[in-house]
Write an enzyme that holds these catalytic residues in place. Structure first.
Site, PDB file in Angstrom:
ATOM      1  N   GLU A 610      -0.954 -50.545  56.694  1.00  0.00           N
ATOM      2  CA  GLU A 610      -0.255 -51.112  55.356  1.00  0.00           C
ATOM      3  C   GLU A 610      -0.675 -52.620  54.940  1.00  0.00           C
ATOM      4  O   GLU A 610      -1.290 -53.055  54.049  1.00  0.00           O
ATOM      5  CB  GLU A 610       1.049 -51.063  55.081  1.00  0.00           C
ATOM      6  CG  GLU A 610       1.776 -51.422  53.793  1.00  0.00           C
ATOM      7  CD  GLU A 610       1.066 -50.419  52.477  1.00  0.00           C
ATOM      8  OE1 GLU A 610       0.382 -51.016  51.941  1.00  0.00           O
ATOM      9  OE2 GLU A 610       1.754 -49.402  52.385  1.00  0.00           O
ATOM     10  N   LEU A 617       2.888 -56.068  50.577  1.00  0.00           N
ATOM     11  CA  LEU A 617       2.876 -55.145  49.413  1.00  0.00           C
ATOM     12  C   LEU A 617       2.814 -53.809  49.832  1.00  0.00           C
ATOM     13  O   LEU A 617       1.947 -53.516  50.486  1.00  0.00           O
ATOM     14  CB  LEU A 617       1.993 -55.670  48.220  1.00  0.00           C
ATOM     15  CG  LEU A 617       2.145 -57.341  47.848  1.00  0.00           C
ATOM     16  CD1 LEU A 617       1.090 -57.474  47.034  1.00  0.00           C
ATOM     17  CD2 LEU A 617       3.723 -57.365  47.330  1.00  0.00           C
ATOM     18  N   LYS A 686     -11.009 -55.121  52.071  1.00  0.00           N
ATOM     19  CA  LYS A 686      -9.757 -54.320  51.440  1.00  0.00           C
ATOM     20  C   LYS A 686     -10.160 -53.225  50.432  1.00  0.00           C
ATOM     21  O   LYS A 686      -9.260 -52.351  50.328  1.00  0.00           O
ATOM     22  CB  LYS A 686      -8.960 -55.508  50.906  1.00  0.00           C
ATOM     23  CG  LYS A 686      -8.435 -56.215  51.958  1.00  0.00           C
ATOM     24  CD  LYS A 686      -7.923 -57.673  51.469  1.00  0.00           C
ATOM     25  CE  LYS A 686      -7.146 -58.506  52.329  1.00  0.00           C
ATOM     26  NZ  LYS A 686      -6.423 -59.836  51.745  1.00  0.00           N
TER      27      LYS A 686
END
Length: 816
Positions: A610, A617, A686
């Site tokens: 995560e 977040l 990302k």
């Protein structure tokens, strides 16, 4: 009347025998008692060992005999009053002279028969019981020595003689009627055949002697005194949290004992079980401990009645034999023939399982018997093997049996699922399963190396449901890693009390050193762990984790190393959960990424990352939830770099771009080399991870990266980079000026739409959701089939050691 039996450890030396004396005195005040004792601890084994040396013409037997003689003489000197010692010292010497004569004969002949072996073995109990009886007599107790061997009559199957129950029972009754003494003490294990030859009762023989006496006179109770406080829910050498069992049924005790609980040997307690006589297991060294009551008539407390199992048992050194072939199907007598050939070789079958297809039969036996069994089976089925109707027997070694036992398992649904589920979640492969129709026992065969892990897993699942033990292996102890470790220490008590989870840091590693502790690295030990650490590499750390094979293990990667992800697949294949802050694995080649995801799925473990995007977040978790619920992501717009957002939020022309970047680095928002952030490479990774998690098989090369740094800034060292930033200040001012002229601001934005992705600097208008984004915050805007008009927005701190550590922490809890 009560029968008390004391084992070898209870009479190992004079100090222990004085404890036994106190117990006998106390019990004899309340009732008339019969006391059965074993040989001094290890004496019988030494007597047999010396005989084997003598038969091999190895004169080492002489020293063994001498040591044993000295041990018994010392016992006399410690226990018998000085004025009375002479006759008893002579008694011991006389019998050791007889023993030595036997050994000399064995030495000359070079032969050791079972008959002579029994004669030699009988001396251990004979001597110990005489000395202890003498001690009690000199203490002015009403005590008489009883020669149990004269009362217990057997066949001539030396070393494991079968008792003639009727004659033995009459002998015992008559003797006890004729001798009304308050304390009667005698040897266990030994007996005689009808020709008056010494015989022995085999394994558990002293317990068997006591059980036979108790059954013959319908004793009130049989007490087995040993060196543990009763039966335990598991072997305490394997499961540190094993608990004493206060009460247990005979059937449960037999099941547990059969599969390795060494406190009792099932055949030895058969006589009292049949006569419904209560049996107590007590601790000589803690006589006030409650111990374990074995009975048919239990008064179990209400809080224990709902407990499904009473214990986890295990047996090591097991081999599996499998006979299979199409010629077995529908042919009567195959099983009988198989069992018969093993019976002829006196091979004990521990466990049996057969598929309904009748194509194969699998048996578990002791590993020491595997060669004899293989030869016997292949010989017995030679014709079928030559005609290829049956395959030669297959042998698997290095196995153990683990079983859960309990009367309450009967007709209870879900017990097997619970058992197999927790083992499967920890990567333990089950070779064979057996469950009797009584439903009191579920037995599995597993690899020997997994025994300790399996026992602990099952014990935790069935007996320690209140706290689940998690073993963490943390790779990377820098800024984020140290924050995570601090959070674990601070939060662990809360998790124990409220989530029934105990996090144990079982290993730490950085680029130089590593340390392991199965019991957990304490907060104090963590402060100085580098001093006790050893040289490390990712491969060494992974090997150490796998070799420890601890239950509920989680590997945590808090590095940016490209080497650490190389061990992920190996760890996942051992069902070790992985939590990764490191983006390398999830942004690597797509096939490698899919392999890791599939490996985790196939081995029933978790692979969470995560914090790869958005620090703490819930970005990836949200994507997964959307996909699982049947939604489809159509576009993503995001600011994913806390570093770049901080830089462009603070760069307003009043300070140089170089100064703002330096501030970001000082406050911990950048990598050690800021170019990794400013180049957009990190944002591209990302974006790739988000697209992949959304179900799009992208490669990093397919993401368009529109850079804003001059090429010269990308050359040389970090120091050289800052020099070039200063030289190109006008370039950065121009970027800022262009945005201001449009009444917009600069944001480094990631976009994904229609299967394509790009990252780069953009001018963002005030009406955009990206505009009001301050400090190091991140924002991710999802449009999906369900969120088509009003997008789903996730916004918050996207950088910083504390929030990243908390995101990793959340993944750890999620992986459990």
């Amino acid at each position: 009347m009560k029968i008390l039996k004391f084992g070898g450890t209870s009479v190992a030396n004079s100090q222990n025998i004085l404890l036994v004396e106190n117990i006998i005195k106390k019990e004899s005040l309340q009732d008339r008692i019969v006391v059965i004792v074993s040989a001094l601890h290890g004496a019988t084994d030494q007597l047999i060992k010396a005989a084997e040396y003598a038969s091999a013409k190895d004169e080492s037997y002489l020293q063994i005999v001498k040591n044993l003689e000295e041990k018994h003489l010392s016992l006399v000197k410690d226990l018998i009053p000085i004025l009375e010692q002479s006759s008893w010292l002579s008694f011991v010497k006389k019998h050791f002279n007889d023993i030595e004569d036997l050994y000399n004969g064995i030495f000359v002949l070079g032969e050791l028969t079972d008959r002579i072996k029994d004669k030699i073995a009988s001396y251990g109990e004979f001597l110990s019981s005489h000395i202890i009886a003498a001690r009690l007599q000199y203490q002015q107790l009403d005590c008489i020595w009883m020669n149990s061997a004269d009362l217990i009559r057997t066949d001539s199957n030396f070393t494991n003689a079968k008792v003639n129950s009727e004659i033995t029972e009459n002998n015992i009754k008559n003797y006890l009627n004729d001798h009304p003494n308050q304390i009667i003490i005698g040897p266990g294990f030994i007996a005689r055949d009808d020709k008056n030859n010494a015989t022995t009762l085999g394994r558990g023989g002293s317990d068997y002697t006591a059980s036979l006496i108790a059954a013959a006179i319908h004793a009130e109770e049989l007490q087995i005194w040993t060196d543990v406080s009763g039966m335990m829910t598991a072997d305490p050498r394997l499961a540190s949290n094993a608990k004493p069992i206060s009460e247990i049924s005979y059937h449960e005790a037999m099941e547990l004992s059969h599969f390795g609980a060494k406190v009792l040997y099932p055949p030895s307690i058969q006589p009292v079980m049949v006569k419904n006589i209560d049996l107590k297991i007590k601790n000589t060294f803690d006589p006030n401990a409650k111990g374990t009551l074995v009975s048919h008539n239990l008064d179990i407390p209400e809080n224990e009645k709902q407990q499904v199992a009473v214990g986890v048992s295990n047996m090591s050194n097991i081999a599996l034999l499998t006979l299979e072939g199409s010629g077995m199907v529908g042919i009567p007598g195959i099983s009988a023939k198989l069992f018969q050939c093993l019976s002829q070789e006196k091979i004990n079958i521990i466990l049996i399982t057969q598929g309904s297809s009748e194509h194969s039969i699998t048996l578990a036996i002791h590993e020491k018997d595997k060669s004899i069994a293989e030869s016997a089976i292949n010989s017995s089925f030679a014709d079928d093997i030559s005609l290829k109707r049956i395959d030669p027997v297959k042998i698997e070694s290095g196995l153990s049996i683990v079983a859960i036992v309990g009367e309450n398992m009967k007709s209870k649904s879900g017990v097997s699922a619970k058992m197999f589920g927790c083992l499967g979640n920890n990567g333990i492969n089950i070779r064979t399963i057996a469950q009797g129709s009584s439903e009191r026992n579920i037995s599995i065969v597993i690899s020997e190396k997994d025994t300790k892990k399996a026992v602990n897993i099952l014990h935790e699942e069935f007996f320690e449901a209140e706290i689940k033990q998690i073993h963490l292996y943390i790779c990377g102890t820098g800024n984020v890693g140290s924050k995570l470790i601090q959070q674990i220490y601070e939060q662990n008590q809360y998790l124990r009390e409220n989530s029934l989870i105990n996090l144990r840091i079982a290993g730490l590693s950085n680029s130089r050193k590593m340390i392991f502790s199965d019991k957990g690295i304490s907060e104090q030990e963590y402060l100085n762990w580098h001093e006790s650490g050893v040289e490390s590499s990712p491969q060494d750390f992974a090997t150490g984790i796998i070799s420890r094979n601890l239950r509920n293990s989680v590997f945590v990667d808090i590095t940016a190393s490209s080497d650490v992800p190389e061990v992920y697949e190996k760890l996942l294949k051992r069902s070790i959960n992985i939590v990764a802050c490191n983006k390398i694995a999830a942004s690597s080649d797509f096939e490698k990424y899919k392999t890791l995801k599939n490996t985790a799925r196939n081995h029933n473990c978790k692979f969470y990352f995560e914090t790869n995007v958005g620090a703490g977040l819930p970005v990836i978790g949200t994507i997964n939830d959307l996909i699982k619920s049947g939604d489809k992501i159509t576009s993503i717009e995001a600011v994913l770099s806390g570093t770049l957002n901080f830089v462009f939020n603070n760069y307003d022309g009043s300070r140089t771009f170089s100064e703002v970047v330096a501030q970001a680095q000082e406050e911990g928002y950048t990598e050690p080399d800021p170019r990794l952030d400013l180049s957009g490479t990190d944002v591209a990774r990302k974006t790739l991870i988000l697209a992949r998690e959304a179900g799009y098989p992208l490669q990093i090369e397919e993401i368009e990266n529109i850079g804003f740094l001059p090429e010269a800034c990308m050359q040389g060292s970090v120091g050289h980079f800052y020099e070039k930033l200063s030289e190109y200040e006008e370039h950065f001012k121009a970027l800022l000026s262009d945005a201001k002229q449009e009444e917009k601001i600069l944001k480094y934005v990631a976009e994904f739409k229609e299967g394509k992705a790009k990252v780069g600097l953009q001018h963002v208008a005030p009406e955009s959701d990206l505009f009001h984004l301050y400090g190091k915050d991140n924002i991710v805007i999802f449009k999906t089939l369900r969120y088509s008009k009003q997008p789903l927005v996730i916004k918050g701190a996207g950088a910083g050691a504390e929030v990243t550590a908390s995101g990793i922490f959340a993944d750890i809890i999620r992986s459990i």
